[in-house]
Design an enzyme around this catalytic site. Structure first.
Site: not given
Length: 406
Positions: A67, A264
């Site tokens: 990420e 998220d």
């Protein structure tokens, strides 16, 4: 009629439209990048290694993640920083790339700063950002040799993402072949709404291997529909994990629950905003942003930075990433402010939320309030700064018209 930045080549500087000085916007953009990459040890997240590598640290977990590495590469290509881009990419290929096992061809999602893998599993949000950043690098700087043949690396990675496991080989694809939806991880059959990047898939459909392009074109369509389905019809909140029909995953995992509006999930609004800025395709998924901005900024205006059920129920737990929540909600304004603004800073003073001369609708004025609040909020400091400040950088680039298709 041309629509969106992809067709027009025009990227709105919403900060400037709202009255902020263009030179100040540019200076602040550069300062944000400098802080994240070359600030004090207590500020930066970028760490050079040797003469030609570097990693992005998740400061909350003291590791490097696909990420963050792919986010860092996207920041660099947007900022025209080839050296830092190449350093990050070489570190990722050296320490994260999986040469064998069921996930061969993917990247280990978590690696220690010394290069030791914490996991041999892969997380698709890293792969899709890697591929997009590599395509942009190829178009902005040109392809090089070996791993720096950016476009070849992107095409190969995307091909693996959708074909792995075919013909009896090991492992699984990151996208479900039957519905074209991205999985949360390869060995499950549910999704993460914040992974859905239809604006990336539109470009993959133009630049991936020719035989893969129809898949990505369909993925863009179904992802927008999924964004609509997975966002609560009243609050606009999406869960962290969702079934392929968009409903929250009810399973409680060993690492906790994920059916709520939590860390998220914040990225979903930002993704909707950037998708609209680039392509202006709206099948009502943009309404989720207005609903979210109202839920957080009006119903919960006294303290919006809490943890929520997707129906808006406030839980007795503060948001782990409040600055990230603010940044992504502000970036989502790109999907609400559909017409250019022509304001000055005086108009943003006082109770402009009630001034109908500012914008035509309540939704537009509220979107502008989120932008103003974001502008007035500094980068996060402390242990948890990594995730918040990555989202902060992306939101600033997008709202300044600097998050571009290359």
């Amino acid at each position: 009629m041309k629509r969106g930045a992809f067709e027009t080549g025009t990227y709105r500087n919403v900060f400037a439209e709202a009255g902020y000085d263009k030179e100040t916007i540019e200076k602040r953009k550069n300062e944000i990048f400098h802080t994240l990459f070359y600030g004090a040890e207590s500020e930066r997240i970028y760490h050079p290694v040797g003469d030609d590598m570097a990693y992005i640290e998740d400061t909350g977990n003291h590791d490097a993640r696909t990420e963050g590495m792919s986010y860092g590469m996207m920041m660099c290509v947007q900022m025209d920083r080839k050296e830092e881009f190449d350093r990050l990419w070489k570190w990722a290929k050296t320490y994260m790339y999986l040469e064998e096992g069921e996930n061969a061809g993917y990247f280990a999602w978590s690696v220690q700063p010394d290069g030791t893998k914490n996991s041999f599993g892969a997380a698709p949000d890293g792969e899709e950002f890697f591929a997009m950043a590599l395509f942009f690098a190829a178009h902005r700087w040109g392809d090089g040799e070996g791993i720096f043949n950016y476009s070849r690396e992107a095409k190969e990675l995307l091909h693996t993402c959708i074909h792995k496991g075919e013909n009896g080989e090991g492992g699984r694809a990151m996208w479900d072949a039957s519905n074209h939806l991205i999985r949360f991880i390869t060995d499950v059959d549910f999704s993460d709404p914040s992974y859905h990047l239809p604006h990336f898939y539109e470009l993959f459909a133009k630049w991936a291997y020719e035989e893969d392009r129809p898949f990505w074109a369909e993925a863009a369509k179904v992802s927008r529909q999924f964004m609509k389905q997975s966002s609560h019809p009243q609050t606009g909140m999406s869960p962290e994990y969702a079934e392929f029909d968009g409903s929250p995953v009810k399973q409680v995992f060993s690492w906790g629950r994920h059916d709520w509006f939590y860390s998220d999930a914040y990225r979903t609004a930002a993704n909707i905003g950037l998708d609209y800025a680039w392509f202006q395709t709206d099948i009502d998924q943009t309404q989720a942003v207005s609903r979210l901005q109202y839920t957080l900024g009006v119903i919960n205006k006294e303290n919006p930075y809490m943890t929520y059920e997707v129906d808006g129920t406030v839980l007795d737990q503060e948001a782990l990433h409040p600055v990230g929540l603010l940044a992504t909600t502000a970036e989502g304004s790109l999907a609400v402010l559909k017409k250019p603004l022509d304001l000055d800073l005086q108009q943003l003073a006082g109770n402009f939320l009630e001034d109908r001369s500012i914008c035509e609708s309540d939704e537009e004025r509220l979107a502008l309030w989120w932008i103003k609040t974001f502008w007035e909020t500094p980068l996060r400091t402390g242990k948890r700064r990594y995730y918040d400040n990555c989202l902060y950088m992306f939101a600033f680039l997008a709202l300044a018209g600097k998050y571009r298709i290359w």
